[in-house]
Every structure is written in C-alpha cells, then in structure tokens.
Scaffold this motif. Structure first.
Motif, short mmCIF file in Angstrom:
data_model
loop_
_atom_site.label_atom_id
_atom_site.label_comp_id
_atom_site.label_asym_id
_atom_site.label_seq_id
_atom_site.Cartn_x
_atom_site.Cartn_y
_atom_site.Cartn_z
N GLY A 149 0.82 -1.21 0.00
CA GLY A 149 0.00 0.00 0.00
C GLY A 149 0.85 1.25 0.00
N SER A 150 1.96 1.21 0.74
CA SER A 150 2.82 2.39 0.82
C SER A 150 3.36 2.78 -0.56
N ALA A 151 3.62 1.79 -1.40
CA ALA A 151 4.15 2.09 -2.74
C ALA A 151 3.14 2.89 -3.55
N CYS A 152 1.87 2.74 -3.21
CA CYS A 152 0.82 3.37 -4.00
C CYS A 152 0.74 4.89 -3.80
N ILE A 153 1.64 5.45 -3.00
CA ILE A 153 1.76 6.91 -2.95
C ILE A 153 2.49 7.41 -4.20
N CYS A 154 3.08 6.49 -4.97
CA CYS A 154 3.71 6.86 -6.24
C CYS A 154 2.70 6.56 -7.37
N PRO A 155 2.47 7.54 -8.24
CA PRO A 155 1.47 7.34 -9.30
C PRO A 155 1.69 6.07 -10.11
N GLU A 156 2.95 5.69 -10.31
CA GLU A 156 3.22 4.53 -11.16
C GLU A 156 2.80 3.21 -10.50
N PHE A 157 2.54 3.22 -9.20
CA PHE A 157 2.09 1.99 -8.53
C PHE A 157 0.61 2.03 -8.15
N ARG A 158 0.00 3.21 -8.29
CA ARG A 158 -1.36 3.38 -7.77
C ARG A 158 -2.38 2.45 -8.44
N HIS A 159 -2.08 2.02 -9.67
CA HIS A 159 -3.03 1.16 -10.37
C HIS A 159 -3.32 -0.15 -9.63
N HIS A 160 -2.40 -0.54 -8.75
CA HIS A 160 -2.64 -1.78 -7.99
C HIS A 160 -3.86 -1.65 -7.07
N LEU A 161 -4.26 -0.41 -6.79
CA LEU A 161 -5.44 -0.21 -5.94
C LEU A 161 -6.70 0.09 -6.76
N ASP A 162 -6.60 0.00 -8.07
CA ASP A 162 -7.78 0.30 -8.89
C ASP A 162 -8.97 -0.54 -8.45
N GLY A 163 -10.10 0.11 -8.30
CA GLY A 163 -11.30 -0.59 -7.85
C GLY A 163 -11.53 -0.45 -6.35
N VAL A 164 -10.58 0.19 -5.66
CA VAL A 164 -10.69 0.31 -4.21
C VAL A 164 -11.94 1.10 -3.80
N GLU A 165 -12.44 1.92 -4.72
CA GLU A 165 -13.65 2.69 -4.41
C GLU A 165 -14.87 1.79 -4.26
N ARG A 166 -14.74 0.53 -4.63
CA ARG A 166 -15.89 -0.38 -4.53
C ARG A 166 -15.74 -1.37 -3.37
N VAL A 167 -14.65 -1.28 -2.59
CA VAL A 167 -14.50 -2.22 -1.47
C VAL A 167 -15.01 -1.57 -0.18
N ASP A 168 -15.08 -2.36 0.87
CA ASP A 168 -15.61 -1.89 2.15
C ASP A 168 -14.53 -1.37 3.08
N SER A 169 -13.34 -1.91 2.95
CA SER A 169 -12.27 -1.48 3.85
C SER A 169 -10.91 -1.80 3.26
N ILE A 170 -9.93 -1.05 3.73
CA ILE A 170 -8.55 -1.28 3.29
C ILE A 170 -7.62 -0.96 4.44
N SER A 171 -6.58 -1.75 4.59
CA SER A 171 -5.59 -1.44 5.63
C SER A 171 -4.20 -1.42 5.04
N ILE A 172 -3.41 -0.48 5.55
CA ILE A 172 -2.04 -0.24 5.09
C ILE A 172 -1.19 -0.03 6.34
N SER A 173 0.01 -0.62 6.36
CA SER A 173 0.85 -0.50 7.55
C SER A 173 2.08 0.36 7.28
N PRO A 174 2.02 1.65 7.60
CA PRO A 174 3.21 2.49 7.44
C PRO A 174 4.41 1.99 8.23
N HIS A 175 4.18 1.10 9.21
CA HIS A 175 5.36 0.56 9.93
C HIS A 175 6.13 -0.42 9.04
N LYS A 176 5.55 -0.80 7.93
CA LYS A 176 6.33 -1.65 7.03
C LYS A 176 7.18 -0.81 6.08
N TRP A 177 6.55 0.08 5.33
CA TRP A 177 7.33 0.72 4.25
C TRP A 177 7.17 2.24 4.21
N LEU A 178 6.68 2.83 5.28
CA LEU A 178 6.53 4.28 5.22
C LEU A 178 7.21 4.98 6.41
#
Lengths: 516, 516
Positions: B307-336
C-alpha cells in the motif's frame, strides 16, 4: 522548502532546506537521529517541568486541529524544528494532560524515565519479534520481565514460562497491548476448549456457550465476548450490590451457571476483577475459581489496575486463590510506571492459547521453532507482528527495584487515604464505597431538602465546574443508580499538595454552587 | 546500592546510589528524564552508526539471556547507567537487527528520525485516547494523519473521516496495531451485518457464514477468522497459480461463492491482498469487488506492505477498484518510515464497526460524545485504551513531505530491480515470479543433474549458510511447492552497496556449496 501548495504559516524557504530537498534522503542518518531525538527529549523534559501550569482538560472545539494545521501533506521536506513548532503550538494546547499532577480521572497512566527510555529504544531497534529467531533478545527479555513481575506478585510457578525446558504444555506469559486483548485471546482459547469438550462439530455448539461476569466488570469484557462470537443472549452480567461491596457473589454465580446447565447451555468462562474500574471492587478470586471448577469453566482474573498493588504484601491477599484460575492479566501501564501499552497475561496452560492461535506460514519456519526449545510469542496474541515491549518493563524493574516500586504504590495509597479523610470530615460529602486502593468514590450526599435526584444533579454540576477550571480533571460513575465522583490518585508527578489543592477546589466549587 | 540478594555482576554500591534509595522517589523528575533520555538517544545513534558491523542474525542459544541477567528483580534501585550497560552487554548481542542494512528477511520495518521522535513524545505524553474528550489532540491528529495518508494514496473521499460534519454514518479511519487487528474488526463487523441480514437469532446463523481469500493470503487472516468465530470448515482458501502470478482469480472466487450459496451458506467476507507476503502477488481488487457485490459480501483489501508504494502514481493502479471495497488497511510501519506499530484502517461505513464494537460505560460518558460531533476511536478497535499513534505518522509526512517519501519508495524499487538484474545474469539462478515492488523471489534453479528436490535442498542450504555468516539475513517461502528465497530490499539504512555485497555473498556461498 515547505509546501508551495498549501497555506502553511510555518513555511521555511531558506537555502538549507532547499539543499536538504536535493540531498540523498537518509531518514535514519545517525547524526540526524541524534539531533532530532535530543530536541524531542528537551521538549519532553520541558513539558513535564511546565505541565502543572497547563489546563489538564483543554478548552478546544471539535475539529480545532484540522483548522490549525495544513489540510494536506506538504510536497517538500521541512526542518524538524518546524514540525516541533507545530507540535508545541497546536498539539499541546489540545491535549488532555494525563501526565499532569492535576489528573484524577479514570486510572492514572503512570510512567517513568526508565520506562520511556525502554520504549524509545524499542522504537529505534524496531524489531518485529513474532518468533524467537526474529528477535531472540526481545523474546527472552519479555519472558524474563514477565517472570520478574510474576515473582513480585508471588504468582504460582505454574504461570511461569517454561521456554527453556522443552515443556511447552504448561505455563506461559505474554505482553499484549491492553486488557481487552488478554480477555479476547483467553475467551477464544476457552471457547475452543469448550467446543472440543462438548463434541461440537466446527462452531455448531457456539450458540450454546455461556460466559459470566459481575455487572461491575469492565465493558470491554462484554465487547470481547461479542468479538469472539459468543451469543449476546448468553453473556451473563451478574448483579452486585452494597452487601458485597459490589464484588461478585459466588452464590449468585453458582446459581446462574447451574441454571444455564439446566437449560442445556455450556458454562465456558468467568471473568473476575480485582479492582473494578467503576469503584475498585474486588471479586473473590478463590471462591469464584471453586464455583467455576464445578463446570470446567475457564477463570480469568482482570487485575489491570490493582494487580500492581499486589507487589506489596499488604495487598497480595486480593489475589488469594489465583493458583486455581486459568489466567490473569495485569497492566503495568496503569500503575507500574511503564508507559502504554503493556498488559501482562499469564496463563496456566499456554497450549490452550497456541491451539487456537498458532500459525506457521512457510516464511516463519526456522530451526529454533522446530527444536521446540523456544517460545514464539505470536502464538499467544491476536496478531503476528509485535513491538519489543518487554524492554521497558524490565528497565523499570531493573532501575528502580522492588522497594521503590512498593514505595510508589504505598505513597499513592497514602494520598488517597488522606483525601478520603478530608471527604469524611466534610458533612456535605460521603465516601460511597470502601476504598481498597488509591481511588476514592465520593459524592455530595442527599440530605435535608436535597433529594437523591438533586444530589445526582449537584454531583454532575460539581464535576462539570471542576473540570472546566482546568485545575483538576475527574470522572464519574454510577453506583447503585446514583452518580458518584471518582477521585483516582497516582499520576506520577502528583504530590500531596496536588491532592490537597484539588480538595480545596472541590470544596470551593461546592461552596459557589450552594450559594447560587 | 544494587540488590544485595542476587549475584549481580553490575552491582554498584557507591554513596550516590545509597542516597538515591533514601531520597523521595520521583520517577518522572524532569531533569532525570532529560538525563536518562539523552543517554538513551546517544545509545541509539551509536547503535545505528555501528549496526553494519553487527551480525544481523545473532549467534545465541535459547535461554541465553536468562543466564546472563539476574534471575529476580533487584530489591534496590540502580543507576540508569547500569541498566544501560546490561542492555549493551546482553540485549544488543542477542538481537536480530531489523535496522541493519544487511537485513533482507520478511519485509523491512522501515523507520525514521521523525517517526521515532513522534513515538517518543507519545510515550512521554502517555495519553490514553479512548474518547475524543480523553485526548482531543490525539484523536484529531489521528484523523488528520489518516486523511493525509488517504490523500497520498488517492483513496476515495468515501473512506475519509467525517468527524466534524455530524455525519457519522459514512467513512472512517483508525490506526491499529497490526493488520491482524484490522482484519479482525472488519471480519466482526461483516459477520454481524451478515447475521442481521440473514435474520439470525443471536449467533445461530454463524455456522453458515463463509469467508474467502487466496491461498497466498497472510496466515493471520485465517487466524483472525477463527478468532471471530467463523467455522474453520467455511474458511475458503482459493488456490492460485502461476497463470495469474499467484493472484486471486475472480472466476474461481465466483465459483466458490456460488457453490456455497447453493449449499445454503452465506458468503460474508472476501480478503484481497495487494502485495502478498510470500511473493508480493497482487489480487485484482476491482474484479474481486464486483464478484463480492453479487453476494453482498464485505471486501477488505490488505495492502500492509505494498500500500505504501501506491503513494507513487506509477504503482497506484494496484489499488484500482478500491472505491468499490468496504475497507482497506495499510501499515506504514512496514514501508513508510513509521516505527511499529502503525496500521491504518479505512472503512467505507464506520457505523458497521461501531455497531459491533461500541461500548459506553458510565465513566466514559461526556458532553462531546453526546453531541455527536466527535469520533471516539475506541469504537473502531478491539480494546478501549490506545496509544497516541497518529503523532508519529503525521510527523513523518510533515517533516519529509510527499516528494521524499516517493523518492524513498522508488529508491528501494530501483535497488530491487538491480538485484533482479544480477540474479537474471547468473545462469545458475532464476527469478521465480515477476517482481512487483521491492522484493525479489529467486532460487538456484534445477538444471542438468540437479532435480527439483535437489534444488530445494540447495536453496535451503544456501539460506542457512548465508544467514550463518551474520552478513545477510533472508527468509524463504514456498511457491508452487518449491523452496524459494525472498530478497526484500528496503531496510532504511540500506544503500546500493549493501545489495551488491549481499549478491556477492550469495554468489560466493553458492560457489563454495557447488565445490563441496
């Protein structure tokens, strides 16, 4: 330079910042770490030195911080000093100062130099100790700190970790975040054991399992039961009353459990509390264990707050019978000078936890685990990742020693006794329940033309007016349907003079109210 | 003086310590705090400066620490320097150094000066922010930090907190300890919603609920399902394969869900992963959401690492469709760059969480909560008490800014690409799955007389021999029944030279093995 896209009042655009934005990004450069952390340390020391002058409860409106700080993250980097300036200017004025010596609400979150230092080192080492191999020293330090605390509490050896004996079928300890997590993991272990015992296929027997606690038990217990899938209809909240000082009556427990058995349910878990949040009531641990044993139900003791007092021999009797329970949790982040979060869970048979919570993905497999000689603490908690929490607890005990820790408990109790005496000496007030530890439950009493309803209103008003002054903060509860004020002594910077000032403030505020 | 009752080699018995044992006990004396913490800071800076020379995986035996340190807590207090001396002498040599630039195992636990400083200040303020009133700035800072991160990730506004609009029926965010907790609370919310929808009385319908995830999903998901009371027989682990790069095939998901409906079960929850732990596979979020919608099942996205990589536009496509899910979790303690623990959970309808997790004991009731204008974050998590975790995350974003955070991600990815190139250039090795982020899955390949089984053994041996050197630490996994080595780039102190050295070490170790 700072962000160009937001209206940031603290924007800095000197050359050094511009240069920093073009240099290689080294967020853990040792000398930068040193400089930033020394600044943070000075901020903290100054904060403690001045905290008495800050209103303990802040006067801010919902949404205040969003209005003061940038609405979006800045594009470019900023000197650390700018960040700290915003912390000082916007965060500090909106804090409820739990570290203030004028904080008497809830339970104090006690703390210490050694505890903070331990937590800081853990943040910096940033080890993720899911398995022994992933962090041998962190795992072993946690085991050692738990064993030390168990010795201070005179817990039976059956609760001790047996990491190094190859005998993993016996006692075990783990440091979790909060009591809620300790309740959840033991509820799940008890649930699964009861399902196995009753021959349930999968979770088909779950709707028949029942759990028990006094109505004074922390609300998080009832939440943990729901999280673990217990049927809300089978969560028994057993009424308490002044005849037992709001402790759980074993006879009522027995009756409730037997009635459930008669109705075809399976008594599964009993939660006993030593020092309830509402009034510091103590459930009789041994008698409860004896009742639960008749039904093979798991008994957990929640001694989150008052457990710490039991390091003093004169309080240890509150844990009598603990050798017959299945698990006990104590939160040194409440009363043992160890900053959040630190809840110590001891279980008599760690296998029950790992039966429900063990995971073994390929990437965590390793020779040490395979040898059976080590404890992998991930199997005793909700998650997998875990902070190095054992260090701060060990550093507190190592640095201060048993005598000072006992002195700390006794000093708080002595101050609470003094406050109790001041309340009793004023005919307008009453102490509502016997004081067991360092919290006094008191109220303006109904008398003369003041009805119980009037007294409720007066106590609510007193609390509101007190808290508004910023010079003291206390919380209320309801005992026997009446509003009661909780005066919790023990914030670490608290001295006798703060307790006396708070009492003066209570008296003066009451005087003003009575004159209106 | 030190303990008289234990054989403590570090015992100090000079007058100043004896005096300290008789002085008033002030564990938060501001000047003592300053002195102790400055010492801890210098320890940390020195630790980072020297960490490269320490073996990344320590050579210690189970039980080593118990043998080095006192078996019981000391009776009397000890100078802080003695405690720190024992940390240096006994703890450091037993650590697996996650902060080492030679750490390539699991996922890196990234960190930064600003993040540590934020965590330190939180430890010192030690606020317990269960309600807004108990810590207005902590609650609002958490909301703000989550909103900032949501902006960096281009998450839809429906996930944002609506604290200040009085409209609590929409999006919400909360910082939890780990992904496991994010999974657990959303599983419970989805479970209760499904039970209500299916007209279950209490939890009678629970044995019929079913949940779904790819077989590459983190093991903690299956554990969280068991914690929440789902029937182990109804937890579907859907097989993946190389044809989808080990991502979840929506067609297989549809088939599994439909089969369950046909069998009278209720599809309740689907977990999609963006960046699996084993191989960094990406489940197709949008397609999964479309399938789940057919069954009204909750969709959670676990983007803990990637998830942290998705702050870069070139990786954001991996989250495409997220507007249709119910929840998402990202751990900045891993990569941010934010130290443990910090998992950000966003939900589209926070009401679902509070429906299952709200508690309202009398002592937490207050005007701000009653106004409905504030968020009480306790209702979105397992427990009640909570650390001030928002501060460190905000300080990271505030200090470094978006551009540097993106640079940090890209730099790690560039180093991983370089490593991938080195592997591909050596005919003895192969890259096993496409590299999506900063982790390379590779192995000594079977060829000639070396069978697949031989290759497994060779890869195990290579890992064991590498890790034994103390000069690199990496972990393995199993993909398609074969042993694969995981090379995770990104430990914060890592530079290109460390990656190159690790590759040299891998080559040399392989050469030695092949010569045997």
């Amino acid at each position: 330079m700072g962000s160009l896209t937001t209206a940031d009042p603290a924007v800095v655009s000197d050359f050094s910042v511009a240069a920093a934005n073009h240099a290689a990004f080294e967020p853990l450069n040792p000398e930068d770490v040193r400089a930033c952390l020394h600044k943070a340390v000075d901020f903290i020391s100054d904060y403690y030195a001045n905290i008495e002058s800050l209103p303990v409860l802040p006067d801010v409106e919902p949404g205040y911080l969003q209005r003061e700080l940038m609405a979006s993250p800045p594009s470019y980097s900023t000197p650390f000093d700018v960040t700290m300036k915003e912390v000082r200017a916007s965060v500090v004025p909106g804090m409820t100062h739990w570290a203030s010596p004028n904080f008497f609400a809830f339970f104090p979150a006690t703390n210490s130099a050694a505890g903070i230092a331990g937590d800081l080192i853990a943040s910096a080492m940033n080890t993720v100790g899911f398995t022994w191999q992933a962090a041998p020293a962190a795992t072993e330090m946690e085991v050692l700190a738990l064993d030390w605390l168990a010795q201070l509490l005179c817990l039976p050896a059956t609760f001790m970790n047996h990491t190094n004996t190859g005998d993993r079928g016996t006692g075990g300890g783990v440091i979790l975040g909060t009591t809620s997590e300790a309740m959840l993991v033991t509820l799940v272990a008890a649930r699964d054991a009861a399902l196995r015992r009753s021959g349930s296929i999968g979770v088909s027997g779950l709707p028949r399992l029942a759990v028990y606690a006094a109505d004074q038990t922390h609300s998080t217990f009832f939440k943990a039961c729901r999280l673990a899938g217990f049927d809300p209809a089978n969560i028994r909240s057993i009424p308490t009353g002044p005849e037992n000082d709001y402790g759980l009556d074993p006879a009522k427990l027995l009756k409730a459990m037997q009635a459930d058995v008669d109705a075809g349910l399976v008594p599964t878990y009993v939660c006993a509390t030593v020092g309830t949040t509402s009034s510091n009531a103590v459930d009789p641990v041994g008698a409860i264990a004896d009742v639960a044993a008749l039904f093979c139900a798991w008994v957990h003791v929640d001694a989150a707050y008052a457990g710490s007092a039991c390091i003093c021999p004169e309080f240890r009797h509150h844990l009598d019978g603990v050798e017959r329970v299945d698990s006990i949790s104590i939160s040194p982040h409440k009363w043992l000078l160890t900053c959040l979060d630190c809840t110590c869970l001891y279980v008599r048979d760690a296998r029950h936890l790992s039966d429900s919570m063990e995971t073994s993905p390929e990437y965590l497999k390793n020779d040490a685990t395979d040898s059976g000689e080590v404890t992998d603490l991930k199997d005793m908690q909700v998650g997998v990742g875990r902070r190095f929490r054992g260090l701060k607890l060990w550093m507190v005990m190592r640095t201060y020693g048993t005598a000072k820790l006992q002195e700390h408990i006794r000093s708080d109790v002595t101050m609470a006794k003094m406050f109790e005496g001041l309340v009793r000496a004023d005919h307008r007030f009453e102490v509502v329940v016997p004081r067991n530890f360092a919290m006094v439950c008191f109220k303006i009493k109904a008398s003369g033309t003041m009805t119980e309803e009037d007294a409720d209103e007066a106590n609510r008003m007193l609390m509101k007016n007190l808290n508004k002054t910023g010079k003291a903060y206390l919380a209320h509860t309801v005992i026997g349907d009446r509003i009661v004020l909780r005066f919790a002594v023990g914030s670490t910077l608290q001295e006798e003079r703060h307790v006396r000032s708070a009492w003066e403030l209570i008296k003066n505020t009451t005087n003003e109210m009575m004159m209106d």
